[in-house]
Design an enzyme around this catalytic site. Structure first.
Site, short mmCIF file in Angstrom:
data_model
loop_
_atom_site.label_atom_id
_atom_site.label_comp_id
_atom_site.label_asym_id
_atom_site.label_seq_id
_atom_site.Cartn_x
_atom_site.Cartn_y
_atom_site.Cartn_z
N ASP A 175 0.84 -1.19 0.00
CA ASP A 175 0.00 0.00 0.00
C ASP A 175 0.89 1.26 0.00
O ASP A 175 2.12 1.17 0.13
CB ASP A 175 -0.91 -0.04 1.24
CG ASP A 175 -2.24 0.65 0.98
OD1 ASP A 175 -2.33 1.41 0.01
OD2 ASP A 175 -3.18 0.43 1.78
N ASP A 236 -10.89 2.88 -2.97
CA ASP A 236 -11.35 1.68 -2.27
C ASP A 236 -12.82 1.39 -2.52
O ASP A 236 -13.66 2.29 -2.46
CB ASP A 236 -11.18 1.87 -0.75
CG ASP A 236 -9.73 1.90 -0.34
OD1 ASP A 236 -8.85 1.80 -1.21
OD2 ASP A 236 -9.49 2.03 0.88
C1 GLA Z 1 -6.00 1.48 1.85
C2 GLA Z 1 -6.19 0.41 0.80
C3 GLA Z 1 -7.26 -0.56 1.24
C4 GLA Z 1 -6.86 -1.18 2.57
C5 GLA Z 1 -6.63 -0.08 3.60
C6 GLA Z 1 -6.05 -0.64 4.88
O1 GLA Z 1 -7.11 2.30 1.97
O2 GLA Z 1 -6.53 0.96 -0.44
O3 GLA Z 1 -7.45 -1.58 0.27
O4 GLA Z 1 -5.72 -1.96 2.40
O5 GLA Z 1 -5.71 0.89 3.10
O6 GLA Z 1 -5.83 0.33 5.83
#
Ligand code: GLA
Length: 452
Positions: A175, A236
């Protein structure tokens, strides 16, 4: 053809050209050494991922069933292996954020939270491998993960890659919270190299493009294809139809940029499947499954496999939708039409000269009877066998035959279309008489047939 002998000057440029070619070849080799060459994920990866459904629930005292702990991942592994998922290809069990301890160990390595993962990650990996499954884990190339846990800054990349390999992890999602563009430009390729250097094939998921707007010139899809197996392009997913629609629209509006980036071992990732949760109707769940198949998207469910409804299960376990998603050519499909009626048509070329079609309704009133022909959808002359992915009905259609599909609001009709073949007329003669007018359809002014 005239044979042209080079003059002295031309000779010089020829040898210069050759030097250049040698140089280019050598640098291509150089790049190849550093490109991701792990041989995994030749078709989009499938499995289960904790984040959308279970987030950062670490309250094991009050919510033992749902907190991020080894029990949750073992429960999901049991369901995948006992409820028919694994055989369909759903093999990854992926840990997301909030798994680690707030402190690295004495040797500077990441470690799992000792209360919630008393057996450690390696034991969990063995649990997966014993069941023919794989384990995925999560990290972040900034100072902290998005959830505030220790990050993998540039100086920690090698040690963390080695730790994951030592634990026998099979996939790693990297990430990008709490990092900047310059760090990402260094960190994502460096992690690719570090994972490769461990000698363990570890599928590599990069969130890099999602942090840079997902589009060129900031995002270099050629490079991503060389260093990552999949990448999150966009925001997301949430447990709502609005969120799914927003993602669908972004991916198909930018399809001309995204389609060339995808192929065996390198996939665009529109994020998890949320069918089986709370936000989607059955129609909408089918729509997500169908369009994720068209997009050649990774299929990571984020739901509770212990309680998933039989309706959602049959959508997520639909064999034809899965086999379309997993097609060996790995060509990402596209939106080919947006009608005034708010019907959109999607198409994906498949191996064996076959293809998939999705008719998607953006309407919110009632089932819409969409009339068209295969030739209007760019199909060449011939008869095609149609298999309706969700009703499992089959039929034969000539390119010129008008037909009607009834598409429910926010729903889809999905077809697997076989290669055009010559109809074997003999099949339709019985006792000297031609049977089955269905195949004997030369009159182009026929009434359209209705397929529900
Ligand atoms: C980001 C990612 C998500 C998830 C969260 C975890 O928002 O895009 O898919 O992994 O972090 O905190």
């Amino acid at each position: 053809m005239l044979l042209h002998l080079p003059s002295a000057g031309q000779n010089r440029s020829l040898s210069l050209g050759m030097h250049l070619a040698v140089l280019l070849f050598a640098s291509a080799l150089f790049v190849a050494t550093f490109a991701l060459d792990n041989g995994v994920m030749r078709t989009p990866p499938m499995g289960w991922l904790a984040w959308e459904r279970f987030r950062c629930d670490i309250d094991c005292e009050h919510d033992p069933k749902n907190c991020i702990s080894e029990n949750l991942f073992m429960d999901m592994a049991d369901r995948l292996s006992e409820d028919g998922w694994r055989e369909l290809g759903y093999v990854y069990v992926n840990i997301d954020d909030c798994w680690s301890s707030m402190k690295r160990d004495a040797k500077g390595r990441l470690q799992a939270d000792p209360k919630r993962f008393p057996g450690g990650i390696q034991k969990l990996a063995r649990y997966m491998h014993d069941r023919g499954l794989k384990l995925g884990i999560y990290g972040d190339m900034g100072t902290h993960t998005c959830g505030g846990y220790p990050g993998t800054t540039l100086d920690k990349i090698e040690i963390d890659a080695q730790t994951f390999a030592d634990w026998e992890v099979d996939m790693f999602k990297f990430d990008g919270c709490y990092s900047n563009a310059t760090e990402q430009e260094k960190g994502y390729p460096l992690m690719s190299k570090a994972l490769n250097a461990t000698g363990r094939p570890i599928g590599y998921s990069c969130s890099w493009p999602a942090y840079q707007g997902g589009l060129p010139p900031k995002v270099n899809y050629t490079q991503l294809g060389e260093i990552c197996n999949l990448w999150r392009n966009y925001g997301d997913i949430q447990d709502s139809w609005d969120s799914v629609l927003n993602i669908i629209d972004w991916f198909f509006e930018n399809q001309d940029v995204l389609i060339p980036a995808a192929g065996p071992g390198q996939w665009n990732d529109p994020d998890m499947l949320i069918a089986g949760d709370f936000g989607l109707s059955m129609e909408q769940s089918r729509a997500q499954m169908a369009l994720w198949a068209i997009m050649a998207a990774p299929l990571f469910m984020s739901n509770d496999l212990r309680t998933v409804s039989s309706g959602a299960r049959s959508i997520l376990q639909n064999k034809m939708a899965i086999s379309i998603n997993q097609d060996a050519m790995g060509i990402q499909g596209r939106r080919i039409l947006t009608e005034k009626s708010q019907i959109q048509v999607f198409w994906r070329p498949l191996s064996k000269n076959a293809s998939a079609l999705v008719f998607f309704s953006r309407r919110t009133d009632m089932p819409y009877r969409y009339q068209t022909t295969l030739s209007k959808l760019n199909y060449t002359t011939g008869s095609y066998e149609i298999y309706d992915v969700f009703t499992e009905k089959t039929m034969v259609l000539k390119d010129s035959t008008s037909f009607v599909v009834s598409v429910n609001p926010t729903g889809v009709v999905m077809w697997y279309v076989s290669a055009p073949g010559k109809l074997n007329r003999r099949l339709f003669y019985k006792g000297g008489r031609l049977q089955g007018s269905e195949y004997d359809d030369d009159d182009e002014n026929n009434f359209p047939r209705v397929f529900l």
